[in-house]
Design a protein around this motif. Sequence first.
Motif, short mmCIF file in Angstrom:
data_model
loop_
_atom_site.label_atom_id
_atom_site.label_comp_id
_atom_site.label_asym_id
_atom_site.label_seq_id
_atom_site.Cartn_x
_atom_site.Cartn_y
_atom_site.Cartn_z
N GLN A 41 -11.26 -7.05 1.44
CA GLN A 41 -10.40 -6.70 0.31
C GLN A 41 -9.57 -7.91 -0.11
O GLN A 41 -9.36 -8.14 -1.30
N GLY A 42 -9.11 -8.69 0.86
CA GLY A 42 -8.36 -9.90 0.54
C GLY A 42 -9.19 -10.87 -0.27
O GLY A 42 -8.71 -11.46 -1.25
N MET A 43 -10.45 -11.05 0.12
CA MET A 43 -11.33 -11.94 -0.63
C MET A 43 -11.56 -11.40 -2.04
O MET A 43 -11.52 -12.17 -3.02
N ALA A 44 -11.75 -10.11 -2.17
CA ALA A 44 -11.94 -9.51 -3.50
C ALA A 44 -10.69 -9.71 -4.36
O ALA A 44 -10.79 -9.99 -5.56
N ASP A 45 -9.52 -9.57 -3.76
CA ASP A 45 -8.27 -9.77 -4.50
C ASP A 45 -8.12 -11.21 -4.96
O ASP A 45 -7.69 -11.46 -6.09
N VAL A 46 -8.47 -12.17 -4.11
CA VAL A 46 -8.40 -13.58 -4.51
C VAL A 46 -9.32 -13.83 -5.70
O VAL A 46 -8.93 -14.45 -6.69
N HIS A 47 -10.54 -13.31 -5.64
CA HIS A 47 -11.49 -13.48 -6.74
C HIS A 47 -10.95 -12.86 -8.03
O HIS A 47 -11.03 -13.46 -9.11
N ARG A 105 -0.59 -14.56 -3.82
CA ARG A 105 -0.45 -13.26 -4.47
C ARG A 105 -1.39 -12.22 -3.87
O ARG A 105 -1.03 -11.06 -3.70
N ALA A 106 -2.61 -12.64 -3.50
CA ALA A 106 -3.55 -11.72 -2.86
C ALA A 106 -3.00 -11.25 -1.51
O ALA A 106 -3.10 -10.08 -1.17
N PHE A 107 -2.39 -12.18 -0.76
CA PHE A 107 -1.79 -11.80 0.52
C PHE A 107 -0.68 -10.77 0.30
O PHE A 107 -0.59 -9.79 1.05
N GLN A 108 0.15 -10.98 -0.70
CA GLN A 108 1.24 -10.04 -0.95
C GLN A 108 0.70 -8.65 -1.31
O GLN A 108 1.22 -7.64 -0.84
N GLN A 109 -0.34 -8.61 -2.12
CA GLN A 109 -0.95 -7.33 -2.47
C GLN A 109 -1.58 -6.69 -1.24
O GLN A 109 -1.44 -5.48 -1.01
N LEU A 110 -2.28 -7.48 -0.46
CA LEU A 110 -2.98 -6.98 0.71
C LEU A 110 -2.01 -6.46 1.76
O LEU A 110 -2.30 -5.46 2.43
N ASP A 111 -0.89 -7.10 1.89
CA ASP A 111 0.12 -6.67 2.85
C ASP A 111 0.57 -5.24 2.55
O ASP A 111 0.86 -4.47 3.47
N ARG A 112 0.61 -4.87 1.27
CA ARG A 112 1.04 -3.53 0.88
C ARG A 112 -0.05 -2.48 1.10
O ARG A 112 0.26 -1.30 1.25
N LYS A 113 -1.32 -2.88 1.11
CA LYS A 113 -2.38 -1.87 1.21
C LYS A 113 -3.23 -1.97 2.47
O LYS A 113 -4.15 -1.18 2.65
N ALA A 114 -2.91 -2.86 3.38
CA ALA A 114 -3.72 -3.04 4.60
C ALA A 114 -3.75 -1.78 5.46
O ALA A 114 -4.80 -1.41 5.98
N GLN A 115 -2.63 -1.10 5.61
CA GLN A 115 -2.60 0.11 6.43
C GLN A 115 -3.51 1.18 5.85
O GLN A 115 -4.26 1.83 6.58
N GLN A 116 -3.49 1.35 4.54
CA GLN A 116 -4.34 2.34 3.89
C GLN A 116 -5.82 1.98 4.08
O GLN A 116 -6.65 2.86 4.32
#
Length: 128
Positions: free
Chosen positions: A36-42, A103-114
């Motif tokens: 998901q992190g890679m997808a967010d970066v892309h 920015r991808a890390f910040q987004q991922l941090d919010r949704k990693a648990q889900q």
Amino acid sequence: MDLRITVDISGPVFDGRAEQAARDFLDQALMDVGQQGMADVHLLLDQSIRDPTPYYETQITVERAGSDVVVHDRGVVYGPWLEGVGSRNYPVTSFAGYHSFRRAFQQLDRKAQQIAEHALPPFLTRMQ
């Protein structure tokens, strides 16, 4: 009087299957979060770059690094400049960078648990 009690212990908790399922879950959850992190970066790069060339985006990958999962650009020499953390960003040029990884890390941090919770059900079944 001679009293004897026999206890038969069996099942996933006692034969190691539950422990293996927990390890497999952790591996799967880490890879899912990394993907998901890679997808967010892309996605963020696609939204930012005006005239994209495919080379940089093809270098972005997710892989294991010890017990971690890492998303990186395989050390592309101009990667830090694109991210905005290179020595040539300021004061040399006015280009501040895209900050796609940050920015991808910040987004991922919010949704990693889900993401991890979504991966859990098949592993819980293995533990029963």
